[in-house]
Structures are given as C-alpha cells and as structure tokens.
Design a protein around this motif. Structure first.
Motif, PDB file in Angstrom:
ATOM      1  N   VAL A  84       0.879  -1.173   0.000  1.00 20.46           N
ATOM      2  CA  VAL A  84      -0.004   0.216  -0.022  1.00 20.46           C
ATOM      3  C   VAL A  84       0.914   1.422   0.088  1.00 20.46           C
ATOM      4  CG1 VAL A  84      -1.661   1.391   1.386  1.00 20.46           C
ATOM      5  CG2 VAL A  84      -1.853  -1.259   1.107  1.00 20.46           C
ATOM      6  N   ASN A  85       1.831   1.149   0.564  1.00 21.52           N
ATOM      7  CA  ASN A  85       3.023   2.236   0.932  1.00 21.52           C
ATOM      8  C   ASN A  85       3.395   2.664  -0.466  1.00 21.52           C
ATOM      9  OD1 ASN A  85       2.228   2.673   3.618  1.00 21.52           O
ATOM     10  ND2 ASN A  85       3.984   1.558   4.220  1.00 21.52           N
ATOM     11  N   ALA A  86       4.083   1.701  -1.148  1.00 18.79           N
ATOM     12  CA  ALA A  86       4.588   1.668  -2.286  1.00 18.79           C
ATOM     13  C   ALA A  86       3.816   2.037  -3.467  1.00 18.79           C
ATOM     14  CB  ALA A  86       5.120   0.298  -2.874  1.00 18.79           C
ATOM     15  N   LYS A  87       2.571   1.589  -3.459  1.00 23.14           N
ATOM     16  CA  LYS A  87       1.225   2.324  -4.374  1.00 23.14           C
ATOM     17  C   LYS A  87       1.041   3.681  -4.106  1.00 23.14           C
ATOM     18  CE  LYS A  87      -2.942   2.601  -3.573  1.00 23.14           C
ATOM     19  NZ  LYS A  87      -4.322   2.354  -3.379  1.00 23.14           N
ATOM     20  N   ASP A  88       1.035   3.992  -2.752  1.00 22.96           N
ATOM     21  CA  ASP A  88       0.796   5.541  -2.698  1.00 22.96           C
ATOM     22  C   ASP A  88       2.125   6.416  -3.224  1.00 22.96           C
ATOM     23  OD1 ASP A  88      -1.529   4.785  -1.534  1.00 22.96           O
ATOM     24  OD2 ASP A  88      -0.989   4.811   0.685  1.00 22.96           O
ATOM     25  N   ASN A  89       3.047   5.823  -2.988  1.00 22.36           N
ATOM     26  CA  ASN A  89       4.476   6.552  -3.281  1.00 22.36           C
ATOM     27  C   ASN A  89       4.497   6.796  -4.977  1.00 22.36           C
ATOM     28  OD1 ASN A  89       7.232   7.693  -2.931  1.00 22.36           O
ATOM     29  ND2 ASN A  89       7.762   5.756  -3.955  1.00 22.36           N
TER      30      ASN A  89
END
Length: 215
Positions: A118-123
């Motif tokens: 999720v963090n990678a997608k948001d980034n």
C-alpha cells in the motif's frame, strides 16, 4: 402420586428444551463455504496472495536520478524533454499496475503483511503527480517559446528551439485539456521556421535542439 405426575409433566418440556438447545449449538458450529474460504485466505502470507508477487519488486523510489537528469539545463532541450516523457510514462505505468492488482484483489489493501505494498502504491501515485506537474510546466514553457533568433550570414533567422515532433509527443503523453490548442501552436511555430532556413544550409548545426529542416 400427584407429585410424581407433576414431575413427569415438567420433565418433558425440559427435555425438549435441552434437545433444542443442543441442536442450536450444533448449527452455530456450521460455517458456510464463503466463511471457510475467508478463514483460509486470512492464513495466506502477503506473498501468496493473488497479484502480490508482481508488486513485490515494483517501486517508484528509483526516479530521483532520472529526474535530476531531466532537470539539467546544460543538456539539449530535446533530450531533456525525452527524459521527462520516459520518466512520466514509466511512473504512470507502475502506478496503473499497482491499482489494477489491488482492484483485482482488494485483500492486498488491508490484509496483515501488505502495508508495504500500500505504501509503495501511494508513493507511486505521489511521484507520478509530482513529475507530471514539473513535466507539464516545462512542456508549456517550450510551447510558449518554441523558437529562437539566430544570426546567419549577417541575417537574423528563426530556428527551432528543439525538435517539434518530440514536443508534440510530450503533449500527447500528458494529454492536457487544451491539447489541441497546444498542438496548433507547435504547428504554427513550425511554419515560421521553415521559410527562414536558407537554402543549401540544412546541415548547419543550430543551438537549442537543432534546426527544423535537419529533423
């Protein structure tokens, strides 16, 4: 005798109630196939989830070097624009991969062990948005001033600041609301350059990305 008869009358409902309670208790233990599948899914690790494998090595944290290269004002403007096109297209593709995988498997967005995805997608979403702003600002600057004046043989001529086809590609990649207007501006600039190019001088080098007729 009366007391024995009353005891028998009370025992029948009590036995029935006990049987009903046991039956009800047995129903509680039964679970549907959907519930069983959900319990089994909860036991999967993040890497075992459908779609997770393709996201594990996907990141947008490696865009810094490419962005610094595109920002370098000492490089030809055509080359800088190509770098912006490639970087933005790559970030947009990676973001779309994250969103598609998580739409196909919503568990990737909230299951334990998937927060890093999720963090990678948001980034990726943030990086794509930031690069778009910078890319579009540069593209509009070039569309606003697509030519420069240069002295050739004692005469002032209009030459292209960069390759017009690359500028058109940048506009098509960004797809702004005023895309057609911007493309028309580029076409008009290209027409201003052509008559100003002295005959027989097509191979002469020019600053800012080269002359139009040499493309």
């Amino acid at each position: 005798m009366f007391e024995a008869w009353m005891l028998r009358r009370l025992s029948a409902p009590t036995a029935a109630a006990t049987l009903l309670l046991l039956s009800a208790s047995g129903c509680v233990k039964e679970i549907s196939s959907d519930e069983r599948l959900d319990r089994e899914t909860q036991n999967l690790s993040a890497k075992e989830m459908p779609g997770a494998a393709e996201l594990e090595k996907l990141t947008c944290e490696d865009s810094t070097e490419a962005l610094i290269k595109a920002r370098n004002v000492n490089r030809p403007e055509t080359d800088r624009l190509v770098d912006y096109i490639e970087l933005y297209s790559s970030l947009r593709k990676r973001t779309a991969t994250f969103e598609d995988a998580m739409n196909r498997n919503p568990d990737l967005s909230y299951r334990e062990g998937t927060q890093h995805l999720v963090n990678a997608k948001d980034n990726c979403i943030q990086q794509t948005a930031d690069v778009r702003v910078e890319f579009e600002t540069y593209m509009r600057e070039l569309v606003g001033v697509p030519t420069v004046q240069e002295i050739k043989g004692g005469n002032t001529v209009t030459i292209a600041r960069l390759d017009f086809n690359t500028l058109r590609q940048a506009i098509e990649t960004l797809e702004p609301d005023d895309k057609d207007t911007l493309l028309n501006q580029v076409n008009a600039a290209e027409k201003r350059v052509a008559p100003s190019t002295p005959a027989g001088d097509e191979s002469a080098p020019a600053s800012g990305g080269g002359r139009k007729r040499g493309r």
